[in-house]
Design an enzyme around this catalytic site. Structure first.
Site, PDB file in Angstrom:
ATOM      1  N   PRO A 106      12.928  12.145  40.196  1.00 40.22           N
ATOM      2  CA  PRO A 106      11.936  11.231  39.614  1.00 40.22           C
ATOM      3  C   PRO A 106      12.506  10.416  38.456  1.00 40.22           C
ATOM      4  CG  PRO A 106      11.057  13.455  39.793  1.00 40.22           C
ATOM      5  CD  PRO A 106      12.509  13.538  40.144  1.00 40.22           C
ATOM      6  N   THR A 107      12.099   9.172  38.385  1.00 41.17           N
ATOM      7  CA  THR A 107      12.481   8.306  37.268  1.00 41.17           C
ATOM      8  C   THR A 107      11.849   8.835  36.003  1.00 41.17           C
ATOM      9  OG1 THR A 107      12.511   6.435  38.763  1.00 41.17           O
ATOM     10  CG2 THR A 107      12.451   5.930  36.429  1.00 41.17           C
ATOM     11  N   GLY A 108      12.624   8.930  34.946  1.00 35.74           N
ATOM     12  CA  GLY A 108      12.061   9.411  33.683  1.00 35.74           C
ATOM     13  C   GLY A 108      12.121  10.922  33.586  1.00 35.74           C
ATOM     14  N   CYS A 109      12.811  11.542  34.545  1.00 33.29           N
ATOM     15  CA  CYS A 109      12.935  12.988  34.553  1.00 33.29           C
ATOM     16  C   CYS A 109      14.049  13.365  33.583  1.00 33.29           C
ATOM     17  CB  CYS A 109      13.302  13.453  35.953  1.00 33.29           C
ATOM     18  SG  CYS A 109      12.826  15.121  36.275  1.00 33.29           S
ATOM     19  N   VAL A 110      13.737  14.243  32.612  1.00 36.32           N
ATOM     20  CA  VAL A 110      14.772  14.601  31.640  1.00 36.32           C
ATOM     21  C   VAL A 110      15.116  16.079  31.685  1.00 36.32           C
ATOM     22  CG1 VAL A 110      14.586  12.727  29.985  1.00 36.32           C
ATOM     23  CG2 VAL A 110      12.908  14.565  29.961  1.00 36.32           C
TER      24      VAL A 110
END
Lengths: 110, 102, 130
Positions: A106-110
């Site tokens: 996922p985009t923005g997954c940290v």
């Protein structure tokens, strides 16, 4: 490392995500889950299928918060919460479920 | 001998299109590609300029680039011909020389 | 230690404005902006998007990219609502110049004059231009 699915070898990246979105078949999820000693129940499939549909419509893997909210809307409040999703996917519903569903991280997954 | 000019920048963003038509000789061709396809749209503030240039120059637009940006053949200025990649190759072969305005 | 499903402590929220001025596909700006917008929204920030100049083509309906072999990322703008990004503004003058109207756009937006956009820009903590 490639994974073996239905006798075919499928390319994955270093974290185990499918290199090619179009390679995905439901057995991919089963094979990936087995590699992490996880068994897939109906409840897991509900989330995996939801993610497939979400990607189909929006062309991205949703951030966890967005996934949680959207699941709540679609499948009910008892399922639209982080605790329920983390119990199904202990490595993180975003990362792990997206991987099983053949989506990118996922985009923005940290 | 006729020259083929290609323009790949939007006329709203750069003066590439203006430079091209100011130097395109009568009888030459202009092919709009990539963001250059925006110049082919009907009813914009630059479409009069394009129509005027069409009096002496033949205009083409690359269909795949047009469609990618949400435009269809019926939304472009009458008289601009839509070509596909094969048409692009044909135009290149048919003209003496190609000037790619960047 | 908090459990993984417990929400992190709320951090400071800043007002971020993303100004999108480029047509999609010709350059990578549009896609890069969208990625940063999604990341910013995932951090619960106050996000506004402005589409002006050729940036209005980013949200043009009916994009079909099969012919150019690139991913059509326009459906992702419709996912923004789910990320609580609901402040989408379009510069009226840019639409007019290109013969476009709200009808041509694939998301609900607020159409503003340049003066109104300038006021909004003035209110931001961070302005990012793409």
């Amino acid at each position: 490392m490639p994974i073996e699915v239905n006798g075919k070898s499928l390319e994955t990246d270093e974290e185990g995500y499918l290199a090619n979105l179009n390679d995905w078949v439901p057995e991919c999820a089963t094979v990936m889950a087995a590699l992490e000693d996880q068994e897939l129940t109906e409840s897991h499939w509900e989330v995996i299928n939801f993610l497939r549909e979400y990607y189909d419509e929006y062309q991205i893997a949703p951030a966890v918060r967005v996934l949680t909210k959207a699941i709540g809307k679609k499948l009910g409040k008892d399922k639209g919460n982080s605790k329920y999703l983390y119990e199904l996917f202990p490595y993180g519903p975003g990362k792990q479920a997206c991987k099983y569903a053949g989506l990118p991280k996922p985009t923005g997954c940290v | 001998m006729a020259m083929l000019h290609t323009v790949n920048k939007s006329p709203f963003e750069r003066n590439t299109f203006d430079s091209c038509i100011s130097m395109a000789k009568s009888g030459s061709s202009v092919l709009l590609i990539e963001d250059g396809v925006i110049a082919s749209l009907k009813g914009t503030s630059v479409s009069d300029k394009v129509s005027k240039a069409m009096e002496s120059v033949t205009f083409y637009v690359l269909g795949p680039d047009l469609n990618a940006r949400g435009m269809t053949d019926d939304q472009i200025i009458d008289g601009i011909k839509v070509v596909d990649y094969e048409g692009f190759v044909d135009l290149t072969a048919e003209h003496e020389n190609v000037q790619a305005w960047l | 230690m908090s459990e993984p499903w417990e929400d992190d402590v709320e951090g400071p929220v800043k007002k971020f404005m993303f100004i999108n001025r480029k047509s999609p596909y010709g350059t990578v700006y549009a896609l890069e902006s969208l990625e940063v917008v999604l990341i910013t929204a995932a951090f619960d920030q106050d996000v506004s998007l402005v589409f002006s100049d050729d940036g209005v083509f980013q949200i043009k309906k009916g994009q079909k990219t099969d012919g150019i072999g690139m991913k059509n990322f326009s459906p992702t703008y419709r996912a923004l609502e789910g990320y609580d990004v609901e402040k989408l503004y379009v510069d009226k003058e840019s639409l007019d110049e290109r013969g476009l109207t709200q009808e041509d756009l694939l998301v609900d937006v607020e159409i503003l004059s340049r003066a109104e956009l300038a006021d909004l820009m003035d209110e931001q903590d961070v302005v990012l231009s793409f």
